[in-house]
Design a protein around this motif. Structure first.
Motif, PDB file in Angstrom:
ATOM      1  N   ASP A  18     -30.392  31.711 113.450  1.00  0.00           N
ATOM      2  CA  ASP A  18     -31.202  32.873 113.074  1.00  0.00           C
ATOM      3  C   ASP A  18     -30.332  34.061 112.701  1.00  0.00           C
ATOM      4  O   ASP A  18     -30.802  35.163 112.529  1.00  0.00           O
TER       5      ASP A  18
ATOM      6  N   ARG B 174     -26.431  35.089 110.454  1.00  0.00           N
ATOM      7  CA  ARG B 174     -25.347  34.560 109.633  1.00  0.00           C
ATOM      8  C   ARG B 174     -24.177  34.207 110.538  1.00  0.00           C
ATOM      9  O   ARG B 174     -23.972  34.832 111.578  1.00  0.00           O
TER      10      ARG B 174
ATOM     11  N   ASP C  85     -20.050  33.579 110.946  1.00  0.00           N
ATOM     12  CA  ASP C  85     -18.721  33.819 110.378  1.00  0.00           C
ATOM     13  C   ASP C  85     -17.818  32.669 110.811  1.00  0.00           C
ATOM     14  O   ASP C  85     -17.350  32.632 111.946  1.00  0.00           O
TER      15      ASP C  85
ATOM     16  N   GLY D 191     -20.781  34.495 115.807  1.00  0.00           N
ATOM     17  CA  GLY D 191     -21.996  35.264 115.506  1.00  0.00           C
ATOM     18  C   GLY D 191     -21.687  36.527 114.725  1.00  0.00           C
ATOM     19  O   GLY D 191     -20.552  36.995 114.691  1.00  0.00           O
ATOM     20  N   THR D 192     -22.709  37.055 114.094  1.00  0.00           N
ATOM     21  CA  THR D 192     -22.523  38.290 113.328  1.00  0.00           C
ATOM     22  C   THR D 192     -23.543  39.347 113.756  1.00  0.00           C
ATOM     23  O   THR D 192     -23.799  40.300 113.038  1.00  0.00           O
ATOM     24  N   THR D 193     -24.148  39.150 114.922  1.00  0.00           N
ATOM     25  CA  THR D 193     -25.030  40.174 115.483  1.00  0.00           C
ATOM     26  C   THR D 193     -24.565  40.407 116.911  1.00  0.00           C
ATOM     27  O   THR D 193     -23.622  39.781 117.364  1.00  0.00           O
ATOM     28  N   ARG D 194     -25.265  41.311 117.576  1.00  0.00           N
ATOM     29  CA  ARG D 194     -24.796  41.575 118.940  1.00  0.00           C
ATOM     30  C   ARG D 194     -25.142  40.435 119.894  1.00  0.00           C
ATOM     31  O   ARG D 194     -24.691  40.407 121.020  1.00  0.00           O
ATOM     32  N   GLU D 195     -25.997  39.520 119.437  1.00  0.00           N
ATOM     33  CA  GLU D 195     -26.303  38.358 120.252  1.00  0.00           C
ATOM     34  C   GLU D 195     -25.130  37.382 120.115  1.00  0.00           C
ATOM     35  O   GLU D 195     -24.821  36.922 119.029  1.00  0.00           O
TER      36      GLU D 195
ATOM     37  N   ARG E  27     -26.288  30.171 105.411  1.00  0.00           N
ATOM     38  CA  ARG E  27     -25.880  31.227 106.339  1.00  0.00           C
ATOM     39  C   ARG E  27     -24.465  31.005 106.890  1.00  0.00           C
ATOM     40  O   ARG E  27     -23.971  31.796 107.690  1.00  0.00           O
TER      41      ARG E  27
ATOM     42  N   LYS F  48     -17.875  32.356 105.040  1.00  0.00           N
ATOM     43  CA  LYS F  48     -16.415  32.414 105.206  1.00  0.00           C
ATOM     44  C   LYS F  48     -15.786  31.088 105.636  1.00  0.00           C
ATOM     45  O   LYS F  48     -14.779  31.085 106.362  1.00  0.00           O
TER      46      LYS F  48
END
Lengths: 363, 267, 302, 545
Positions: free
Chosen positions: B13, B15, B17, B40-44, B70, B73
């Motif tokens: 859910d 993106r 990295d 991960g790319t969110t704080r989650e 999603r 890189k």
């Protein structure tokens, strides 16, 4: 005034609800950002706290101009310099006059200006649009044709350099030749464009033309300001985190990505699961995209339709004094409020309080 | 030793990295270590173990299975070794890579091969905007190496490219070769509008006459180009059979800028 | 120990004394083999000896379409000098004057080598700013606009410091005709081999020299000990029945290549035996004090 | 609350302390040793060096010009980190927040932004206000603005109107002093001049650089602004420019003047390459002219970006841009030029620039007049200060660096022959006492009773780079903000400025000028107390009399 799920609510409970919504979010985006510098600073601080992203409703043009700047640089002139010293102003496309219908009058006032280089009569060349009225002391011409705006820019640039190319449209050719010669003979030619209207390669060709001209004479570009204090917000973002808008604070190092952190894309794909939409400038408005649960800060809540939380805020420069990007000084200045209204909270107040509530919960 | 395999569990859910998942960084790590890498790319927080089933050992050969758009890189900054992807990938595939090989069976997102300086990226299907363009913080696009795209590309293919070779099987989007400094694009399915806009040096090789040609490209007529023969033979060495022959029409441009680039349209 | 003989021909127990050189290989292609050869021959013309030609050069072999980088007919050329600077200068001048100018030619590196020499790098300036650089597989090529179209030239080629110059065979015989025929056979046999050239006219030199002269300023002069006409006057190395001596000089990218070439040469000379009129196969040296490479004929035959 | 820093080696040249002793802080101020009271908090700093918080008097940390630099080069921290500079590889590392944090960690508590564009003063001040911990002040740029030039053209160079205009500008932008950058040169550039020296005339105005500087010197002296005109001379960075610099110093006629980053003017043109050290010639002049102060503008090797209002020079310098990109903003007044630059130890010229800076420091007879700076980020990023202090205090360290530079660069400078090593006390002068005094910030730069409670405590060690990279403790206005080299409390400081008086007539004149030339009301760019949400953000410092 505030509403929660369409029902009127006290400001405090709306703030609580906003803090709930944002505190839970995995990746919130703070968008719109039609706000003043203090609103922008508060938005950036909140985004950093939430690990979210910031974007501006005019983010596309801002990101394009930012990208061209960091890849090849730029040669801007201030509005004051153009107004006083440019002998040739090339208006590229319809964007500049759509952004500011009085642009020509502002650039060519009747009063004598500062000493300027050369003694050419001043002239405006409209590229890709019809002539608009210019004052009597200013000549004007228009270059249009079947060619698209990017093609016209390329053709004019080639003409300035006197390189070879072939086009069948002889009338267009004549106009281009004349304009090319005029620009070469200018003491200070300035190219005006709207970064939201032309794409990076086209901007680049304009900048390359300037870089070519400055070898022998003076030349520059001038971009028209983005709507919604976009330039001001972008500057504030840059001095805060080193990056323009469309930046994420989710990780240790802030990351700018004009594609990834565009509000609408984030909402459409569901990558952003909450939106803070800010629309609080006197005399300007912006339309909120649909998608995630939303906290709306608006000075015209009627326009906001139904957000999950809608908080009416003071309008910058309408209800309170505001630092905003001002075209005439090509920088950030202070605009006095028309009718100071201390009843409504500012964007900065609201965002700061939400941040404090979130802190309190995490404590 | 069997290849190191990352098998995607569910559609994430957020993106991802995946830049840490390159041979250089994974060599010598235990499976447990690898599973703990944050992508991960969110704080989650999201780790490799959350998103992928990890199998195999040999970090010099990495496989990604079941990835989607999603997965960003992949192979970024790759300095050697091989990566095979069975699935689609997100943005910045092989960005800034210096050596090694990446093969993708599906499509890639934006900025595939951005600012790469060496190695080979092969995308079987489509690529997004700015393939071979400039990665963030770089002043130039692709600076070397080889990028092949089987299908179509988005806009701004090869933007500010400095060196290297891109071969596109399908159609390239608008502004192909925009602001290109040097290097070569081989376009087998034509391009959108404004190909070669702002081209300084560098070559756009069209195997068929393109629909739109910028008026600031100037015709030099048809002649023989031994370079095309060299290129054809070199491509054959990499397993690509593309008939280039030696004859082409040469248009020079973009006269709006330096004007020392070319379109070669095969005769 | 008796002299070693092959088919009645005496292999003199001596050695060819050879010198270290630097060398390179380039590949010249053209629309036809004929034009590739014309370019290559012109480029390697007047390159018999470093003494006065600046370089020693020759065609190594022709290349099929499969063997050339651009799939056209081509020729491999070797070029040798005594040091890298001279080699660079000769390469630039010769490629510039004889390959760049030759209709339809293209020019590529033919050697990896431990050092790089500029090939197209200096020639690109002929393009006056219109030249284009192309990199393929890590190699840089220049495309230089010319009246005939475009000259394609690789940026650099490899240079080896392990090259050897001055490998040689001396062929002694009872008639000029027989010696010339034997040498021609030998040169042909060597032409098949990789890594060597025989830079003199047709691969053969008839004016072998000694160091020094009675005349001031003349650094070399006729090899009187091997000049049949002087047998009666000087301390000759020749039996009375030897009417002519010819020499084959061999330059190679490695000592091994020269060794192999000399081996092939000796056997080609000896083909047909002493009946052909060839009496001796010898080699030139300076007493072993000048060159570090000594090719002993006995070892080569064996 | 009474705080005692106990048993440290107190170095306070202003108050002639250089011995073991205590420092007391109460209510944000340094106090004398209280009689008969126990401190509420005691920090045992035995064996440590105790100094006042450092004052950086020339560092480009905020404003539209710096932000133009950030826009051009967000990758600067990344590139700097890559070549080993002590900075985190994030674009945010040269944002406002990181700037305050990093300065504080090194023991800096006051920093002067030396180039506020008057029409962009709000941007500069808002941005300065977002920098944590440190106190700040800004210098307002005049001298290439058309109002000044009109006055000079009309023969009003010594008039009250110019004085009033300067006073109005300082008030309007809440500046602490006046900056003059390549006086007349940026304006001449707008008329297509590409070189400009002391006696060249600005086209159409017929005014020389010399006349502009003289007029500004007089105006500032008359206004009793403590900080003299802060001058960036003509011909920056050009071989042989030491002559211009000496001529400019000699032209100052005994009135106070400050010359910025003079390392960039210490260039002779001897030798094959036509570039040599002019440090000795320059320092002769500096040592002799006691009315002049200078800061050095030390160069350090590595990636940086140059940001300057000297658009004429920056335009010329664009050719050396690395990475290859540049921005020249032809703004009102000076404008801004941004050119990325990579100083290389293997470059003859760069190595010589580095050596010349150190020569200047070490040839100074009076450290009170030769102040510490790198002209951040132009000569080097401010994070390099500890390395420079190390070089100044340790001749062996200099020798190590010299080994790494080209032979020719060593030959054309005298650095190798200089054995001087600055003492802690001299370091305290050039980084604390002198800059504070020069700015008229008399309540800081020292540890006398009544001074602001800005104190930095370092652990003494041979390796000065390590020593000064992170202070053990930093107190800002009496609050502990840094412990063991890391910020433990984020506070926000104040902005100091002068308020010289002027004839209110000038307001009307300026308003009319801006209205007719720019279509702008000067109130749009006037800095009011309200531009930040913090109370007491701004503080006035007294004039000299």
């Amino acid at each position: 005034m505030a509403t929660v799920k369409g029902e009127e609510a006290e400001l405090d409970s709306a703030l609580e609800r906003a803090a709930d919504l944002l505190g839970r979010a995995r990746f919130p985006v703070i968008g719109g950002l039609f706000t003043d510098i203090s609103g922008a600073a508060a938005a950036l601080a909140l985004a950093e706290k939430l690990g979210g992203a910031v974007d501006h409703a005019a983010g596309t043009g801002l990101s394009r101009a930012s990208r061209v700047m960091r890849e090849t640089g730029a040669t801007p002139a201030s509005f004051g310099e153009v107004r006083n010293r440019a002998d040739t102003v090339v208006v590229i496309g319809k964007g500049p006059l759509e952004r500011d219908p009085d642009l020509i009058a502002k650039l060519f006032p009747g009063k004598p200006g500062l000493p300027r280089p050369g003694d050419n009569q001043r002239e405006v060349i409209f590229l890709g649009l019809d002539k608009v009225r210019t004052p009597r002391h200013v000549r004007s011409s228009s270059i249009r044709g079947r060619a698209s705006l990017p093609e016209l820019v390329a053709l004019l640039a080639a003409n300035v350099r006197e390189t070879r190319f072939d086009i069948r449209d002889k009338a267009l050719c004549t106009k281009l030749n004349r304009a090319g010669e005029r620009i070469r003979k200018s003491a200070f030619a300035v190219f005006v464009y709207d970064p939201a209207e032309i794409e990076e390669p086209v901007m680049h060709t304009v900048l390359e033309t300037v870089r070519h001209l400055v070898l022998t004479t003076r030349a520059a570009i001038m971009t028209v300001a983005a709507p919604g204090n976009g330039d001001g917000v972008n500057l504030c973002s840059t001095w805060t985190c080193g990056l323009p808008v469309r930046t994420s604070f989710a990780r240790e190092v802030p990351e700018h990505d004009a594609w990834a952190y565009e509000t609408e894309r984030l909402l459409e794909t569901g990558e952003a699961d909450a939106l803070v939409w800010i629309d609080a400038l006197e005399g300007e408005g912006t339309k909120r995209p649909k998608g995630a649960p939303t906290v709306v800060l608006s000075s015209s809540p009627g326009r906001a339709s139904k957000g999950d939380v809608v908080i009416e805020v003071a309008s910058a420069a309408g209800d309170h004094d505001a630092a905003l990007y001002l075209s005439p000084i090509s920088g950030i200045g202070m605009v006095k409020a028309g009718k100071a209204n201390k009843d409504k909270p500012t964007v900065a107040d609201v965002l700061t309080r939400i941040a404090e509530l979130i802190d309190a919960r995490n404590a | 030793m069997s290849a190191l395999v990352f098998e995607m569990k569910d559609t994430p859910d957020q993106r991802l990295d995946l830049s840490p998942l390159v041979p250089e960084r994974l060599n010598g790590l235990s499976r447990k270590d690898i599973q703990a890498i944050e992508i991960g790319t969110t704080r989650e927080t999201l780790t490799v173990g959350d998103a992928f089933k990890v199998k195999g050992k040999n970090a010099q050969e990495i496989h990604f299975d079941g990835t989607d758009e999603r997965c960003d890189k992949i192979g970024a900054k790759l300095a050697g070794g091989e990566i095979f992807v069975d699935g689609d990938v997100g943005s910045q595939l092989g960005a800034r890579m210096t050596d090694g090989k990446i093969e993708v069976k599906g499509s890639a997102g934006v900025l595939a091969g951005a600012s790469m300086t060496g190695g080979h990226v092969a995308i079987r299907r489509d690529a997004g905007d700015q393939a071979a363009g400039p990665a963030f913080g770089e002043t130039m696009g692709m600076k070397g190496g080889f990028l092949t795209i089987g299908g179509d590309t988005g806009a701004l293919l090869g933007e500010r490219m400095r060196r290297g070779l891109v071969v596109v099987g399908g159609k390239a989007g608008d502004y192909a070769g925009g602001r290109m400094i040097a290097g070569t694009l081989v376009l087998r399915g034509g391009a959108g509008r404004y190909a070669g806009y702002g081209l300084r040096r560098g070559s756009l090789i069209f195997t068929e006459k393109p629909k739109d040609i910028l008026p600031t490209f100037s015709d030099s007529g048809v002649m023989e180009f031994d370079y095309l023969l060299l290129l054809e033979k070199w491509l054959r060495g990499t397993g690509m059979r593309i008939k280039l022959g030696g004859r082409a029409r040469r248009l020079m441009g973009d006269m709006a800028v330096l004007g020392k680039g070319e379109m070669l349209i095969l005769a | 120990m008796p002299d070693l003989k092959i088919k009645g021909i005496t292999i003199v127990e001596t050695f060819a004394e050879a010198f270290p050189m630097v060398g390179t290989r380039i590949i010249i292609t053209a629309p036809t083999m004929e034009w590739a050869l014309i370019s290559a021959r012109t480029m390697t013309g007047f390159a018999t000896s470093v003494i006065a030609c600046g370089a020693e050069a020759g065609i190594e072999r022709t290349l099929s379409r499969k063997e050339t980088p651009d799939g056209r007919p081509g020729v491999a050329v070797l070029l040798f000098t005594m040091d890298a600077d001279k080699l660079q200068k000769q390469l630039r001048n010769r490629v510039g004057q004889c390959v760049l100018t030759s209709p339809g030619s293209a020019c590529f590196a033919g050697l990896e080598g431990e050092k790089r020499l500029k090939l197209g790098a200096p020639l690109r300036f002929f393009g006056d700013g219109w030249q284009m650089s192309k990199v393929l597989g890590g190699k840089r090529y220049w495309r230089i606009p010319v009246m005939g179209g475009e000259f394609l030239c690789e940026d650099t080629t490899g240079m080896t410091k392990k090259a050897v110059g001055g490998g040689n065979l001396l062929v002694l015989g009872k008639s000029h005709e027989s010696v010339l025929a034997a040498c021609t056979r030998a040169v042909k046999a060597m032409a098949e081999l990789p890594g060597v050239i025989t830079p003199f006219p047709g691969g053969i030199v008839r004016s072998g020299s000694k160091v020094g002269s009675k005349y001031k300023g003349q650094i070399a002069s006729t090899n009187d000990a091997y000049s049949p006409g002087l047998k009666g006057a000087v301390n000759s190395a020749l039996p009375l029945d030897v009417e002519a001596v010819l020499e084959i000089v061999i330059d190679g990218l490695t000592a091994d290549a020269i060794h192999t070439a000399m081996h092939a040469g000796i056997h080609a000379i000896a083909k047909g035996g002493s009946r052909t009129g060839v009496t001796h196969i010898s080699a030139g040296n300076y007493g072993g004090n000048l060159g570090p490479h000594h090719f002993h004929l006995k070892e080569i035959v064996g | 609350m009474l705080i005692q820093l106990k048993g440290g080696h107190v170095i306070d040249p202003v108050n002639k302390r250089d011995a073991k002793g205590d420092v007391f802080i109460e209510d944000g101020r340094i106090v004398a040793a209280p009689q008969g009271r126990e401190p509420d908090e005691v920090y045992d700093v035995t064996g440590k060096i105790v100094m006042a918080g450092a004052v950086d008097m020339h560092s480009h940390i905020a404003g539209s010009n710096v932000t133009l630099g950030r826009q051009l080069m967000p990758e600067l921290p990344y590139l700097a980190a890559q070549d080993g500079q002590p900075i985190s590889p994030s674009p945010a590392s040269w944002g406002a927040y990181a700037t305050g944090i990093r300065y504080a960690e090194m023991g800096y508590t006051t920093v002067i932004e030396p180039a506020m564009i008057p029409t962009h003063a709000i941007e500069a001040q808002v941005e300065l206000a977002s920098i944590p911990i440190i106190d700040v002040a800004g210098l307002a740029i005049l001298g290439n603005d058309d109002y000044t030039l009109e006055l000079l053209r009309d023969g009003k160079g010594r008039s009250d109107e110019l004085k009033d205009y300067v006073a109005w500008t300082l008030n309007h932008s809440k500046a602490i002093g006046l900056k003059v950058i390549n006086a007349g040169g940026s304006e001449a550039f707008k008329f297509n001049d590409r070189t400009f020296s002391l006696d060249d005339e600005v086209p159409d105005y017929g005014v020389t650089s010399r006349a502009i500087v003289e007029a500004m010197q007089k105006a500032v002296a008359d206004l009793a602004v403590p900080h003299p005109p802060h001058v960036h001379c003509n011909n920056l960075g050009i071989a042989g420019n030491v002559e211009t610099a000496v001529a400019t110093i000699e032209a100052t006629q005994g009135l106070p003047i400050h010359f910025a980053h003079i390392q960039f003017y210490g260039y002779g043109k001897e030798g094959e390459k036509g570039f040599s050290s002019g440090a000795a010639t320059l320092m002769d002049a500096v040592n002799k002219h006691k009315n002049a102060t200078v800061d050095v503008g030390q160069v350090m090797f590595g990636q940086t970006v140059t940001i300057s209002g000297d658009i004429l020079r920056q335009f010329d310098g664009r050719r050396a841009a690395s990475p290859k990109k540049w921005a020249i903003n032809q703004g009102d007044g000076n404008g801004t030029g941004v050119v990325p630059y990579h100083y290389k130890s293997k470059s003859f010229v760069n190595a010589l620039q580095w050596a010349i800076g150190l020569e200047i420091f070490l040839m100074a007879e009076d450290p009170w007049r030769v102040l510490f700076s790198t002209d951040h980020p132009n000569g080097a990023l401010f994070v390099r200060y500890p390395e420079i202090i190390h070089l100044l205090m340790d001749k062996d360290e200099r020798a190590r660096w010299l080994d790494d530079v080209p032979e020719a660069s060593r030959e054309f400078s005298n650095l190798a022959e200089i054995s001087r090593e600055l003492t802690y006390s001299e370091i305290a002068v050039i980084t604390r006492g002198a800059p504070a005094k020069l700015m008229g910030l008399n309540d800081r730069g020292h540890l006398g009773a009544g001074a602001i409670g800005d104190v930095a405590v370092y652990t003494e060690q041979k390796n000065k780079t390590k020593m000064f990279a992170g202070a053990d403790y930093v107190f800002k206005s009496g609050e502990l903000v840094v412990r063991k080299g890391k910020v433990v409390r984020v506070t926000y400081g104040r902005c100091y400025h002068v308020e010289p008086g002027y004839d209110p007539q000038i307001k009307r004149r300026v308003k009319s000028f801006y209205d007719s030339k720019y279509g702008v009301d000067p109130s749009w760019f006037g800095v009011s107390d309200a531009i930040t949400n913090r109370r007491d953000r701004f503080a006035t410092i007294p004039l000299s009399r």
